[in-house]
Design an enzyme around this catalytic site. Structure first.
Site, PDB file in Angstrom:
ATOM      1  N   GLU A 172     -11.237   2.560   3.433  1.00 43.80           N
ATOM      2  CA  GLU A 172     -10.665   1.351   4.018  1.00 43.80           C
ATOM      3  C   GLU A 172     -10.002   1.631   5.369  1.00 43.80           C
ATOM      4  OE1 GLU A 172      -9.324  -2.326   1.471  1.00 43.80           O
ATOM      5  OE2 GLU A 172      -7.644  -0.951   1.676  1.00 43.80           O
TER       6      GLU A 172
ATOM      7  N   GLU B 279     -12.751   2.077   7.816  1.00 46.32           N
ATOM      8  CA  GLU B 279     -13.354   0.780   8.142  1.00 46.32           C
ATOM      9  C   GLU B 279     -12.476   0.010   9.125  1.00 46.32           C
ATOM     10  OE1 GLU B 279     -14.901  -3.363   5.998  1.00 46.32           O
ATOM     11  OE2 GLU B 279     -13.964  -1.793   4.782  1.00 46.32           O
TER      12      GLU B 279
ATOM     13  N   CYS C 280      -8.736  -4.737  -2.758  1.00 49.05           N
ATOM     14  CA  CYS C 280      -8.403  -4.097  -4.036  1.00 49.05           C
ATOM     15  C   CYS C 280      -8.157  -5.096  -5.158  1.00 49.05           C
ATOM     16  CB  CYS C 280      -7.170  -3.212  -3.874  1.00 49.05           C
ATOM     17  SG  CYS C 280      -7.452  -1.807  -2.783  1.00 49.05           S
TER      18      CYS C 280
ATOM     19  N   SER D 183     -12.468  -6.413   3.659  1.00 45.52           N
ATOM     20  CA  SER D 183     -13.047  -5.071   3.587  1.00 45.52           C
ATOM     21  C   SER D 183     -14.161  -5.045   2.548  1.00 45.52           C
ATOM     22  CB  SER D 183     -11.968  -4.059   3.202  1.00 45.52           C
ATOM     23  OG  SER D 183     -12.543  -2.828   2.825  1.00 45.52           O
TER      24      SER D 183
ATOM     25  N   LYS E  96      -9.678  -7.978 -13.749  1.00 46.91           N
ATOM     26  CA  LYS E  96     -10.517  -6.779 -13.674  1.00 46.91           C
ATOM     27  C   LYS E  96     -11.686  -6.860 -14.656  1.00 46.91           C
ATOM     28  CE  LYS E  96      -8.263  -4.172 -10.622  1.00 46.91           C
ATOM     29  NZ  LYS E  96      -8.855  -3.786  -9.330  1.00 46.91           N
TER      30      LYS E  96
ATOM     31  N   GLU F 231     -14.186  -8.722 -12.815  1.00 41.72           N
ATOM     32  CA  GLU F 231     -14.701  -7.860 -11.753  1.00 41.72           C
ATOM     33  C   GLU F 231     -15.733  -6.872 -12.288  1.00 41.72           C
ATOM     34  OE1 GLU F 231     -12.788  -5.072  -8.224  1.00 41.72           O
ATOM     35  OE2 GLU F 231     -11.974  -4.910 -10.259  1.00 41.72           O
TER      36      GLU F 231
ATOM     37  N   GLU G 120     -22.780  -7.144  -8.407  1.00 46.29           N
ATOM     38  CA  GLU G 120     -22.696  -6.388  -7.150  1.00 46.29           C
ATOM     39  C   GLU G 120     -22.071  -5.006  -7.365  1.00 46.29           C
ATOM     40  OE1 GLU G 120     -22.190 -10.770  -6.532  1.00 46.29           O
ATOM     41  OE2 GLU G 120     -20.992  -9.264  -7.567  1.00 46.29           O
TER      42      GLU G 120
ATOM     43  N   CYS H 163       0.356  -5.317  -8.905  1.00 47.33           N
ATOM     44  CA  CYS H 163      -0.226  -4.987 -10.217  1.00 47.33           C
ATOM     45  C   CYS H 163       0.829  -4.685 -11.277  1.00 47.33           C
ATOM     46  CB  CYS H 163      -1.161  -3.792 -10.091  1.00 47.33           C
ATOM     47  SG  CYS H 163      -2.512  -4.047  -8.917  1.00 47.33           S
TER      48      CYS H 163
END
Length: 576
Positions: free
Chosen positions: A278, A281, A298, A318, A357, A360, A365, A502
């Site tokens: 990151e 990037e 994230c 990102s 999550k 996710e 992907e 989190c």
């Protein structure tokens, strides 16, 4: 200040305080169900009623301000009868399945029934009947267990500012549901799970992956691997009545091994890897005049929100996978090859503080050669349940260490679990990558704390890098509007859907105490402070990974394995 009497006790309270607050200030507990600290009181549930001298009816203490000379009784016979009647009526319209309920012994309605000595069914009548919404991969909604306190509705609309659920109908037919009573999967819900944390019963809960995990552990052909998120180690101890903020990393590792996991790795390794990608990037975007500001990736709740509401801004996010997905991807490529294991036989379980999550991990992907990077996600609460089923006495567990090479991490990775932690970690490495020098003051206090929007600037080789941290998805709109108008002054923006980050994720131990969030965060900052290496680029195992396998950060191989794409969910929802 005003003076009043509560239960014959002289009380001094600030003008504007409610009776509830004044009573609490002198150690008098008044039960509530609908009340939420820092939100405007509604007085809807009436559990908090008190008797005020001179007033004919009972008064909701959460919504009534104190006045000079007021005389209040919080435990009179009339008050006790009223509260007990309300609780009994709620119970009679509630499923009688406490023994098999996921919130058994952690249910506010159950606690009230115990406190008010309810031992019989005095009211018999028609009960509401609703189907359970299991459409979402992350959460389940059971309207039959809803007691209409409204806390989930207020959290979603007033704190998170999503508005995915609301009241419908009136009287006995009142219900909390999604628009048109469709499933959570086709609503605006981002699956953050904040509604679960405030729900007093089990009307909202995570969708458990425990059966899948247990099946994998019992399958001799599966090479089961667990990884632990940074926030989990600072919160799981609460389920065993350990002091707030107790770091139980070593005990969790031992517990996972006793459950049967063959390897236990640290998601913090994935966090260090994320920072390498990151930060590189970000530098690449700045150096090549590409799309800015860049948002962190994230938090899957934030990603889902952007996909549903701002798909035209997805190029600002990102492309890095989140840390546990990066770790999973490396486990099924680099690690599998190194250990001579068929990736199909590896079953990766992420222990996460987060409900989204789960969603996710199901994203197509986030897979490599049709294999998901992560096979199952357990919340902090689910892991505790597995420990209990297995007869593991957590308080007596010895400490153990993570397996290597994917268990090494730095202090920068530990603070990923707090709001501002990703930004702080990224700046530590970005500064080094641009200047070739270490950032001497690694503790960036400007990005810490519980403010809704935090901002800071750092001078790097004469360039002022402006950053912002959005703490809770409810605070994002202003930032996104500035980006849309091309008026944003920021280069880099961190977004965490859950207030506090989190450490306050939807899969964490359920609480109604804001102070817990601060102590959880402090535990992660203490872990960082004690680490020998506090910058992600100092992780020797990450360096070795690039040398042996990935080549360079943000390179060709990294893009194939560690980066992802996003989709326009707004269009999909409009077509449903």
């Amino acid at each position: 200040m005003v003076e009043l009497t509560i239960n014959d006790i002289k009380v001094k309270a600030e003008e504007g305080m409610t009776i509830l607050e004044a009573a609490k200030s002198v150690g008098i507990h008044i039960p509530t169900l609908c009340h939420m600290k820092n939100l405007f009181p509604t007085g809807a549930c009436r559990i908090c009623v008190v008797e005020v001298e001179g007033m004919r009816g009972l008064t909701p203490s959460c919504a009534y301000p104190v006045v000079q000379g007021m005389k209040v009784q919080t435990n009179s016979p009339r008050v006790r009868v009223a509260r007990k009647t309300i609780i009994e009526l709620l119970i009679e319209n509630h499923p009688q399945e406490c023994l098999i309920c996921v919130r058994n012994k952690n249910c506010e309605l159950q606690d009230l029934a115990e406190r008010y000595n309810i031992r019989e069914h005095r009211y018999v009548g028609e009960k509401k009947s609703h189907a359970i919404d299991i459409s979402s991969p992350s959460m389940e909604r059971d309207p039959a267990k809803c007691i209409l306190c409204g806390r989930c509705v207020r959290t979603c609309s007033e704190i998170q500012k999503i508005g995915a659920i609301d009241f419908t109908n009136r009287g006995f037919k009142s219900n909390v549901t999604t628009p048109f009573n469709k499933g959570l999967n086709v609503s605006d819900c981002i699956l953050c799970g904040q509604c679960i944390l405030v729900c007093p019963t089990a009307a909202l809960r995570e969708k458990s992956h425990a059966k899948e995990v247990v099946a994998a552990l019992n399958d001799k052909n599966k090479f089961t691997i667990a990884q632990i998120a940074p926030a989990v180690r600072a919160t799981l101890g609460e389920e065993y009545n350990l002091p707030l903020g107790t770091n139980v990393t070593g005990q969790i590792i031992t517990g996972l091994r006793r459950l049967g996991f063959k390897k236990v790795f640290d998601t913090n390794f994935g966090a260090d890897l994320t920072i390498m990608e990151e930060a590189t990037e970000l530098i690449h975007r700045i150096s090549n005049n590409q799309t800015l500001p860049m948002f962190t990736s994230c938090c899957p709740g934030w990603i889902k929100y952007a996909e549903q509401n701002y798909p035209h801004l997805l190029n600002h996010i990102s492309t890095c996978k989140s840390p546990h997905e990066m770790e999973g991807a490396i486990l099924k490529t680099y690690y599998a090859k190194k250990m001579g294991i068929d990736p199909k036989d590896i079953f990766v379980v992420s222990i996460m503080p987060c409900t989204v999550k789960k969603f996710e991990s199901n994203r197509p992907e986030l897979s490599e050669k049709h294999l998901p990077d992560v096979d199952a996600v357990l919340t902090t609460r689910e892991l505790v349940r597995l420990f209990k089923v297995a007869g593991i006495d957590f308080n007596d567990l010895p400490e153990d260490n993570f397996d290597n090479p994917l268990g090494e991490s730095t202090g920068a990775a530990a603070i990923f679990g707090t709001s501002g932690g990703v930004m702080e970690a990224a700046l530590r490495t970005a500064y080094y990558k641009i200047t070739g020098k270490e950032l001497e003051q690694v503790e960036l206090t400007d990005v810490r704390g519980m403010a809704g929007i935090k901002e800071s600037s750092i001078n790097i080789n004469g360039m002022t890098l402006n950053v912002a941290i959005v703490n809770g998805i409810g605070n994002i709109k202003k930032i996104l509007e500035e980006v849309e108008k091309g008026e944003s002054k920021y280069h880099f923006i961190e977004v965490m859907a859950c207030p506090g980050g989190c450490i306050n994720g939807g899969g964490q131990p359920i609480h109604q105490n804001p102070d817990k969030v601060k102590k959880r965060a402090q535990a992660l900052y203490e872990i960082d402070a004690k680490m020998k290496n506090r910058r992600s680029h100092e992780n020797e195992s990450v360096k070795k990974l690039y040398k042996e396998f990935l080549g360079e950060p943000y390179g060709h191989i990294s893009h194939e394995i560690l980066h992802t794409t996003y989709i326009n969910r707004k269009k999909i929802l409009e077509e449903v």
